[in-house]
Design a protein around this motif. Structure first.
Motif, PDB file in Angstrom:
ATOM      1  N   SER A 152      23.530  28.451  40.153  1.00 16.85           N
ATOM      2  CA  SER A 152      23.809  29.126  38.880  1.00 16.85           C
ATOM      3  C   SER A 152      23.857  30.640  39.002  1.00 16.85           C
ATOM      4  O   SER A 152      24.303  31.321  38.073  1.00 16.85           O
ATOM      5  CB  SER A 152      22.764  28.724  37.838  1.00 16.85           C
ATOM      6  N   ASP A 153      23.423  31.181  40.123  1.00 15.71           N
ATOM      7  CA  ASP A 153      23.469  32.627  40.328  1.00 15.71           C
ATOM      8  C   ASP A 153      24.799  33.099  40.905  1.00 15.71           C
ATOM      9  O   ASP A 153      25.026  34.306  41.033  1.00 15.71           O
ATOM     10  CB  ASP A 153      22.336  33.048  41.264  1.00 15.71           C
ATOM     11  N   LEU A 154      25.696  32.189  41.252  1.00  8.13           N
ATOM     12  CA  LEU A 154      26.940  32.559  41.930  1.00  8.13           C
ATOM     13  C   LEU A 154      27.954  33.156  40.957  1.00  8.13           C
ATOM     14  O   LEU A 154      28.094  32.700  39.816  1.00  8.13           O
ATOM     15  CB  LEU A 154      27.545  31.335  42.617  1.00  8.13           C
ATOM     16  N   ARG A 155      28.682  34.160  41.443  1.00  9.23           N
ATOM     17  CA  ARG A 155      29.783  34.765  40.705  1.00  9.23           C
ATOM     18  C   ARG A 155      30.913  35.065  41.687  1.00  9.23           C
ATOM     19  O   ARG A 155      30.665  35.476  42.827  1.00  9.23           O
ATOM     20  CB  ARG A 155      29.350  36.070  40.017  1.00  9.23           C
ATOM     21  N   SER A 158      37.843  38.768  42.588  1.00 11.25           N
ATOM     22  CA  SER A 158      38.994  38.976  43.449  1.00 11.25           C
ATOM     23  C   SER A 158      38.648  40.049  44.475  1.00 11.25           C
ATOM     24  O   SER A 158      37.629  40.742  44.372  1.00 11.25           O
ATOM     25  CB  SER A 158      40.203  39.410  42.621  1.00 11.25           C
ATOM     26  N   ALA A 159      39.515  40.216  45.471  1.00 10.11           N
ATOM     27  CA  ALA A 159      39.288  41.242  46.486  1.00 10.11           C
ATOM     28  C   ALA A 159      39.265  42.638  45.869  1.00 10.11           C
ATOM     29  O   ALA A 159      38.652  43.555  46.422  1.00 10.11           O
ATOM     30  CB  ALA A 159      40.368  41.156  47.553  1.00 10.11           C
ATOM     31  N   GLU A 160      39.887  42.793  44.690  1.00  6.30           N
ATOM     32  CA  GLU A 160      39.906  44.075  43.989  1.00  6.30           C
ATOM     33  C   GLU A 160      38.699  44.254  43.071  1.00  6.30           C
ATOM     34  O   GLU A 160      38.540  45.303  42.443  1.00  6.30           O
ATOM     35  CB  GLU A 160      41.190  44.219  43.170  1.00  6.30           C
ATOM     36  N   GLY A 161      37.848  43.217  42.960  1.00  5.34           N
ATOM     37  CA  GLY A 161      36.639  43.324  42.158  1.00  5.34           C
ATOM     38  C   GLY A 161      36.735  42.782  40.759  1.00  5.34           C
ATOM     39  O   GLY A 161      35.798  42.922  39.972  1.00  5.34           O
ATOM     40  N   THR A 162      37.838  42.117  40.401  1.00 10.53           N
ATOM     41  CA  THR A 162      37.990  41.539  39.065  1.00 10.53           C
ATOM     42  C   THR A 162      37.258  40.195  38.992  1.00 10.53           C
ATOM     43  O   THR A 162      37.427  39.346  39.868  1.00 10.53           O
ATOM     44  CB  THR A 162      39.475  41.326  38.733  1.00 10.53           C
ATOM     45  N   ALA A 163      36.448  40.009  37.946  1.00  6.52           N
ATOM     46  CA  ALA A 163      35.711  38.754  37.779  1.00  6.52           C
ATOM     47  C   ALA A 163      36.672  37.586  37.640  1.00  6.52           C
ATOM     48  O   ALA A 163      37.685  37.673  36.949  1.00  6.52           O
ATOM     49  CB  ALA A 163      34.806  38.840  36.560  1.00  6.52           C
ATOM     50  N   LEU A 164      36.350  36.466  38.306  1.00  7.22           N
ATOM     51  CA  LEU A 164      37.177  35.267  38.283  1.00  7.22           C
ATOM     52  C   LEU A 164      36.423  34.111  37.620  1.00  7.22           C
ATOM     53  O   LEU A 164      35.191  34.067  37.659  1.00  7.22           O
ATOM     54  CB  LEU A 164      37.572  34.860  39.706  1.00  7.22           C
ATOM     55  N   PRO A 165      37.148  33.156  37.021  1.00  6.38           N
ATOM     56  CA  PRO A 165      36.494  31.948  36.497  1.00  6.38           C
ATOM     57  C   PRO A 165      35.767  31.200  37.620  1.00  6.38           C
ATOM     58  O   PRO A 165      36.133  31.307  38.802  1.00  6.38           O
ATOM     59  CB  PRO A 165      37.659  31.130  35.936  1.00  6.38           C
ATOM     60  N   LEU A 166      34.772  30.431  37.246  1.00  6.88           N
ATOM     61  CA  LEU A 166      33.998  29.685  38.242  1.00  6.88           C
ATOM     62  C   LEU A 166      33.423  28.423  37.621  1.00  6.88           C
ATOM     63  O   LEU A 166      32.782  28.473  36.566  1.00  6.88           O
ATOM     64  CB  LEU A 166      32.870  30.556  38.793  1.00  6.88           C
ATOM     65  N   ALA A 208      27.675  34.784  31.873  1.00  7.26           N
ATOM     66  CA  ALA A 208      28.062  33.528  32.525  1.00  7.26           C
ATOM     67  C   ALA A 208      29.546  33.565  32.875  1.00  7.26           C
ATOM     68  O   ALA A 208      30.348  34.141  32.135  1.00  7.26           O
ATOM     69  CB  ALA A 208      27.767  32.343  31.616  1.00  7.26           C
ATOM     70  N   PRO A 209      29.945  32.948  34.004  1.00 11.65           N
ATOM     71  CA  PRO A 209      31.359  32.944  34.360  1.00 11.65           C
ATOM     72  C   PRO A 209      32.191  32.090  33.419  1.00 11.65           C
ATOM     73  O   PRO A 209      31.693  31.118  32.829  1.00 11.65           O
ATOM     74  CB  PRO A 209      31.373  32.372  35.782  1.00 11.65           C
ATOM     75  N   VAL A 210      33.451  32.425  33.271  1.00  8.32           N
ATOM     76  CA  VAL A 210      34.390  31.640  32.477  1.00  8.32           C
ATOM     77  C   VAL A 210      34.717  30.363  33.246  1.00  8.32           C
ATOM     78  O   VAL A 210      34.891  30.395  34.472  1.00  8.32           O
ATOM     79  CB  VAL A 210      35.678  32.446  32.212  1.00  8.32           C
TER      80      VAL A 210
END
Length: 441
Positions: A152-155, A158-166, A208-210
């Protein structure tokens, strides 16, 4: 009163034993002549118990807090932080801690970041849009020791630092393996590999991730399968299923469901009304991973029954057309079914995908389009009105037949027509033979 300095630099001191014996029956207390220090502590969510700074007598009750500070730690303290829990073995949060006078040390903080490189099948002429990417991790990834048991701690970024769904497909901290779903807006050509940043450890980020799957990106239902309870869950939360006699085994990205070929099935209750649409003439895509246990006669993988749109296995129908995976695109006008088939093997996982868009009807096995022509079998009856089911064909009374003997994993219904490159990449990315992600060189 006699007092002796233990460490003149920190001022840590203790009562002289010849003085203390005169009035103390317990262990000697640590005292200090220097300003105390601070200990910052990070804990997993839902942690309950009592923290002990060994050797100091300091204790603090923890009731679900994930970060806290102790500001009265004796200067010069060296030692371990231990969590005592009811009916459970004490847990060492951290060891080798040191709090000099007036300074800060940290315990339990393990946040780290890793840049991963994931291999892809390549060969793109143009970008793929809206792609669900499966990221597998094995023992070569060094992060298992510092991440939580449930992941649950994982996020992901992208290589550019943009948050991704998970979305976590499976996570085995002790076995050092896991699988994560994410969603990419696009994969650029030539699509040979992609770099991602994976963060994990404590403290856990509050946001929380999308989820990786959602209806706006073209999914109607996503059943991972492998459920052990009374409900087969849909990652979108829209079409849960009712299971009968399902077993569980290892699947593509986590657990899979085992169907016994006799009575095993999953019924998506209430879908006879058409709320899970596979419209006459499309557009739609159906896909799943299937592993046939043994050659047999006709058996259904998923769909709306014998007179409805479905994926199925066909066996021993003729000397030239036996043991095949089949798309059945049943229509009302003209009444009948479009049939498209491709060879079926036993005991191997096969990715099966079918797309329908008007007169364009395609079947893909392991990402390869099947070249056979579509045939049309005319019928005097329209499509049947039955619930959608996996592992069987239902009739109008809800009775099943043509039960599938084997395993199913990751059964998806798409409200859009996926492109051949999209399907090819999905089959290759999800294949059990695809290499896990590696740390970027």
């Amino acid at each position: 009163v006699g007092i002796t300095a233990r460490d003149p630099q920190t001022g840590l001191s203790h009562w002289r034993s010849d003085t203390a014996r005169a009035f103390l029956d317990t262990e000697l207390s640590i005292d200090t002549l220097a300003p105390s220090g601070t200990l910052r502590i990070a804990l997993p969510p839902a942690t309950f118990g009592t923290l002990h700074l060994l050797g100091t007598g300091l204790v603090i009750s923890v009731e679900g807090r994930t970060e806290l500070e102790l500001s009265n730690v004796p200067a010069g303290w060296h030692g371990s932080l231990v969590l005592e829990r009811t009916n459970s073995t004490p847990l060492v949060i951290d060891s080798g801690l040191s709090v000099p006078s007036g300074s800060i040390d940290s315990a339990g903080y393990s946040a780290s970041s890793w840049t991963l490189r994931l291999p892809l099948p390549g060969g793109l002429v143009s970008a793929i849009r809206g792609f669900p990417l499966l990221v597998r991790l094995d023992s070569s990834w060094p992060g298992f020791a510092s991440t939580l048991a449930d992941g649950s701690d994982l996020r992901l970024k992208s290589a550019e630092g943009t948050a991704l769904p998970l979305t976590i497909a499976s996570w085995d901290k002790d076995g050092r393996k896991g699988a994560l779903w994410t969603y990419l807006d696009s994969i650029p050509a030539p699509g040979d590999s992609i770099d991602l940043i994976l963060d994990g450890g404590l403290p856990i980020r509050s946001d929380a991730p999308v989820p990786a799957f959602n209806a706006s990106a073209g999914w109607s239902a996503v059943w991972p399968l492998g459920d052990t309870g009374t409900t087969v869950h849909d990652r979108l939360g829209r079409f849960p299923g009712t299971p009968t006699s399902l077993g569980t085994t290892q699947g593509i990205a986590g657990k899979a469901s085992r169907f016994d070929g006799v009575s095993s099935k999953v019924v998506i209750q209430g879908t006879a009304s058409g709320i899970l649409p596979l419209p006459d003439g499309g557009p739609y895509t159906m896909s799943c991973w299937a592993r046939l246990r043994s050659y047999t006669y006709s058996r259904f993988l998923m769909g709306y029954g014998d007179r409805g749109t479905a994926l199925k296995y066909v066996g021993n129908t003729s000397s030239t057309n036996r043991n095949t995976w089949q798309l059945r695109d049943f229509r009302d006008a003209p009444a009948g079914v479009n049939l498209l088939q491709g060879h079926a093997d036993t005991a191997v996982w096969t990715h099966i995908a079918a797309t329908v868009d008007g007169d364009s009807i395609r079947l893909f096995l392991n990402g390869i389009r099947q070249a056979g022509a579509v045939s049309f079998d005319r019928s005097d009856l329209p499509r049947s009105v039955v619930d959608f089911a996996l592992g069987t064909s239902l009739d109008s009374t809800g009775v099943g037949s043509y039960y599938f003997p084997g395993e199913l994993s990751e059964a998806w219904i798409h409200s859009v027509v996926r492109t051949p490159d999209w399907i090819r990449f999905a089959a290759a990315n999800q294949s059990p033979s695809t290499a896990a992600a590696r740390l970027r060189p």
